[in-house]
Write a protein that holds these residues in place. Structure first.
Motif, PDB file in Angstrom:
ATOM      1  N   TYR A 190     -18.330  -1.612  -1.059  1.00  0.00           N
ATOM      2  CA  TYR A 190     -16.985  -1.936  -0.563  1.00  0.00           C
ATOM      3  C   TYR A 190     -16.039  -2.265  -1.718  1.00  0.00           C
ATOM      4  N   GLU A 200       1.424   4.365  -2.923  1.00  0.00           N
ATOM      5  CA  GLU A 200       1.499   5.831  -2.712  1.00  0.00           C
ATOM      6  C   GLU A 200       2.776   6.396  -3.327  1.00  0.00           C
ATOM      7  N   ALA A 239       0.844  -1.204   0.000  1.00  0.00           N
ATOM      8  CA  ALA A 239       0.000   0.000   0.000  1.00  0.00           C
ATOM      9  C   ALA A 239       0.884   1.261   0.000  1.00  0.00           C
ATOM     10  N   SER A 254     -10.963  -3.941  -5.577  1.00  0.00           N
ATOM     11  CA  SER A 254     -10.925  -2.604  -6.160  1.00  0.00           C
ATOM     12  C   SER A 254      -9.617  -2.422  -6.942  1.00  0.00           C
ATOM     13  N   ARG A 255      -8.527  -2.808  -6.311  1.00  0.00           N
ATOM     14  CA  ARG A 255      -7.220  -2.722  -6.969  1.00  0.00           C
ATOM     15  C   ARG A 255      -7.154  -3.643  -8.185  1.00  0.00           C
ATOM     16  N   MET A 291     -13.956   0.565  -2.819  1.00  0.00           N
ATOM     17  CA  MET A 291     -13.000   1.108  -1.845  1.00  0.00           C
ATOM     18  C   MET A 291     -11.622   0.508  -2.075  1.00  0.00           C
ATOM     19  N   TRP A 292     -10.613   1.376  -2.164  1.00  0.00           N
ATOM     20  CA  TRP A 292      -9.264   0.956  -2.540  1.00  0.00           C
ATOM     21  C   TRP A 292      -8.692  -0.084  -1.579  1.00  0.00           C
ATOM     22  N   GLU A 293      -9.156  -0.046  -0.308  1.00  0.00           N
ATOM     23  CA  GLU A 293      -8.583  -0.985   0.667  1.00  0.00           C
ATOM     24  C   GLU A 293      -9.010  -2.422   0.381  1.00  0.00           C
ATOM     25  N   TYR A 294     -10.029  -2.600  -0.439  1.00  0.00           N
ATOM     26  CA  TYR A 294     -10.432  -3.967  -0.788  1.00  0.00           C
ATOM     27  C   TYR A 294      -9.656  -4.434  -2.022  1.00  0.00           C
TER      28      TYR A 294
END
Ligand code: FAD
Length: 382
Positions: free
Chosen positions: A346, A39, A35, A355-356, A349-352
């Motif tokens: 959900y 960034e 993660a 999604s990525r 949402m990028w945290e899932y």
């Protein structure tokens, strides 16, 4: 991973043990940091060194050049495990299975000894620069030139979308040694980062694969010695064509593994998530969606494993590799969309991971030759 019913037959026990160690590497060295790397837009060089120490870079190179002489099943496992983990940051496959094979297959003994051991240890990171702002699908239209000047060549031009471009120490540059010619005027050069006139531009801001560095590269009167040429003068296009089947297979391999991963995440999620007093998985629509995804993934898996077997024997033709690349990457995109939908909000949402995976899937239809170009290639065999 989700268990598909038809057993895979292309791996032996040693392959399976290797898979376990690759899986642990991704859990230990990549999962905690990915993660942050997204960034940063880049993975640190330290990871490359760790991968090199573990024997995960350039494994198919012969021992004398730093590899372990592994077969392409090992490369396949490395790519699959990266997809299963859902971490697209490390540009290892391009380095190990695209750049290094060019040097092994077409390099002089001196070039192989100079570069391959350092690539296998992770001290040197490789890239290949074909695409230019004005030439992508139409590779013959590249404008970068390499003009002879005494014992040297002078390179001028610009490249874009180059994977590993920021980290790269060594770039295979596609340039015209005879600008008046099309394919026959193209040659390849091994260009070292840091040479006067060779500059790296922006680390490009992308929709997906956000932890992987993708760069512009500029060449302004970059002087390289004649022995930086890879293969013969005017042979560049021919060399690029020879390697395409395996390069395209790599995209298909990552695509089908991604489908398996997305299916697993979505089964797990919909089993846990409740609505109207029951699991989302208990709705007939969810089961039908996932049943179709499982079926199509199984079909892809069987076809792909056959292609992997053929490519390992150097028997896979370009058109069949094109089928694998276009069909499997299309499937990956469809599966990503449907699995994301089953995650509801959900999924956005990028945290899932879904999604990525959705964002990362998109480029698979574009790079390595677009899927439209793949259909052109298949069409030519009709
Ligand atoms: C993340 C990422 C990483 C990449 N990594 C690398 C790398 O490491 N090295 C490198 O050299 N390149 C790399 N590329 C570039 C990639 O290979 C090109 O983007 C791709 O080949 C398409 O070229 P283009 O972008 O110029 O699109 P274009 O060629 O301009 O195509 C635009 C559209 O026109 C269509 N089209 C073009 N010609 C035809 C035709 N004859 N028939 C039908 N349709 C056609 C295409 O399919 C596409 O839909 C990367 C790209 C991305 C996005």
């Amino acid at each position: 991973m989700i268990e598909l019913a038809i057993p895979r037959t292309i791996f032996d026990d040693e392959h399976n043990q290797f898979r376990e160690s690759v899986r642990r590497f991704y859990e230990r060295e990549v999962a905690p940091h990915h993660a942050k790397w997204e960034e940063d837009g880049i993975v640190p060089r330290a990871l490359w060194k760790k991968a090199g120490e573990a024997g995960f870079l350039c494994a198919t190179m012969p021992e004398e050049y730093g590899g372990v002489g592994a077969d392409r099943m090992y490369s396949t496992i490395l790519m699959e495990e990266q997809s299963y983990a859902g971490f697209t940051g490390p540009g290892f496959s391009l380095h190990s299975d695209i750049v290094a094979p060019y040097i092994l297959n077409y390099g002089t003994e001196e070039q192989k000894k100079k570069w391959l051991p350092k690539m296998a240890s992770g001290d040197v990171i490789g890239a290949i620069a074909m695409t230019e702002p004005g030439a992508g699908s139409d590779l013959q239209g590249v404008k970068t030139t390499a003009i002879r000047d005494g014992d040297d060549f002078i390179i001028n031009g610009q490249k874009t979308f180059i994977t590993n471009g920021q980290n790269a120490d060594l770039v295979i540059v596609v340039a015209k040694t005879d600008p008046a010619q099309g394919a026959k005027g193209i040659s390849l050069f091994l260009v070292e980062a840091g040479l006067p006139g060779f500059t790296k531009g922006r680390n490009l801001d992308k929709l997906g694969m956000r932890a992987q560095d993708t760069s512009e590269l500029f060449f302004a009167d970059v002087r390289v010695p004649a022995d930086a040429m890879l293969g013969g003068q005017g042979q560049g296009f021919y060399m690029l064509m020879q390697e395409l089947a395996w390069e395209r297979m790599q995209i298909a391999i990552m695509a089908v593994a991604a489908c398996e991963a997305m299916l697993k995440w979505t089964v797990d999620y919909t089993r846990e998530r409740k609505a109207f007093g029951k699991s989302i998985l208990d709705f007939q629509n969810t089961r039908f969606e996932l049943a179709e995804i499982k079926t199509e993934t199984q079909i892809a898996r069987v076809f792909l494993d056959k292609c992997v077997e053929l490519v390992a024997q150097n028997k896979l033709d370009v058109a069949t590799a094109a089928m694998a690349k276009y069909w499997c990457s299309d499937l990956q995109n469809k599966v990503a969309d449907r699995c994301l939908q089953l995650h509801g909000g959900y999924g956005f949402m990028w945290e899932y991971p879904i999604s990525r995976a959705y964002a990362d899937a998109r480029v698979q239809r574009i790079y390595g030759g677009t899927n439209e170009i793949m259909k052109e290639l298949i069409g030519r065999t009709l």
